[in-house]
Design a protein around this motif. Sequence first.
Motif, short mmCIF file in Angstrom:
data_model
loop_
_atom_site.label_atom_id
_atom_site.label_comp_id
_atom_site.label_asym_id
_atom_site.label_seq_id
_atom_site.Cartn_x
_atom_site.Cartn_y
_atom_site.Cartn_z
N LEU A 40 62.14 1.92 -25.46
CA LEU A 40 62.66 1.69 -26.58
C LEU A 40 63.97 2.71 -26.61
O LEU A 40 64.95 2.23 -27.32
CB LEU A 40 61.83 2.14 -27.67
CG LEU A 40 60.79 1.12 -27.97
CD1 LEU A 40 59.60 2.11 -28.60
CD2 LEU A 40 60.88 0.00 -28.28
N ILE A 41 64.08 3.88 -26.31
CA ILE A 41 65.19 4.84 -26.28
C ILE A 41 66.30 4.59 -25.25
O ILE A 41 67.26 4.83 -25.82
CB ILE A 41 64.33 6.22 -26.08
CG1 ILE A 41 63.57 6.57 -27.03
CG2 ILE A 41 65.71 7.35 -26.04
CD1 ILE A 41 62.80 7.99 -27.06
N ILE B 226 53.36 8.96 -23.95
CA ILE B 226 54.40 8.74 -24.76
C ILE B 226 55.71 8.47 -24.32
O ILE B 226 56.52 7.73 -24.61
CB ILE B 226 54.40 9.98 -25.53
CG1 ILE B 226 53.20 9.99 -26.94
CG2 ILE B 226 55.70 10.07 -26.39
CD1 ILE B 226 52.92 11.36 -27.19
N GLU B 227 55.94 9.28 -23.00
CA GLU B 227 57.27 9.25 -22.49
C GLU B 227 57.58 7.71 -21.85
O GLU B 227 58.35 7.32 -21.81
CB GLU B 227 57.36 10.14 -21.41
CG GLU B 227 57.69 11.72 -21.71
CD GLU B 227 57.64 12.61 -20.80
OE1 GLU B 227 57.15 12.27 -19.66
OE2 GLU B 227 57.72 13.94 -21.00
N ARG C 9 56.13 5.07 -22.55
CA ARG C 9 56.20 4.07 -23.83
C ARG C 9 57.25 3.94 -24.51
O ARG C 9 57.80 3.10 -25.24
CB ARG C 9 54.79 3.88 -24.74
CG ARG C 9 53.50 3.70 -23.96
CD ARG C 9 52.37 3.64 -25.02
NE ARG C 9 51.18 3.39 -24.27
CZ ARG C 9 50.01 3.45 -24.67
NH1 ARG C 9 49.82 4.07 -25.86
NH2 ARG C 9 48.85 3.29 -23.98
N THR C 10 58.01 5.13 -24.89
CA THR C 10 59.17 5.15 -25.59
C THR C 10 60.32 5.15 -24.64
O THR C 10 61.52 4.85 -25.28
CB THR C 10 58.99 6.71 -26.29
OG1 THR C 10 59.26 7.61 -25.33
CG2 THR C 10 58.13 6.76 -27.32
#
Length: 95
Positions: free
Chosen positions: A78-79, A71-72, A74-75
Amino acid sequence: MNTKQLLDTALNGLDRIGYQLDQYGVTGKLNRHNVAAFIMLEQKHLEGEWDSLQAKFDRRRSQIEGVLTAIETRTDPLIKPLVSRFNQFRGVSAS
């Protein structure tokens, strides 16, 4: 009364009970050796169960850590631009 005396008294009582039961033809399997073997067997059984629970716990923890890492990673793409834009509005320079 120290522990050794207490243990010896208990084992002697167990031997007497086993002898009396054997005299009545009930069983010949109740003696200190069989009780000690049973206790050691159950101890090993409990150790095995504990190891199994630890392995399951470690596997789940590893799976959760893997999901969090995924999750970290992949995001982050985006973040990162959003954080950068937010910092621009706040007037904080990117360092």
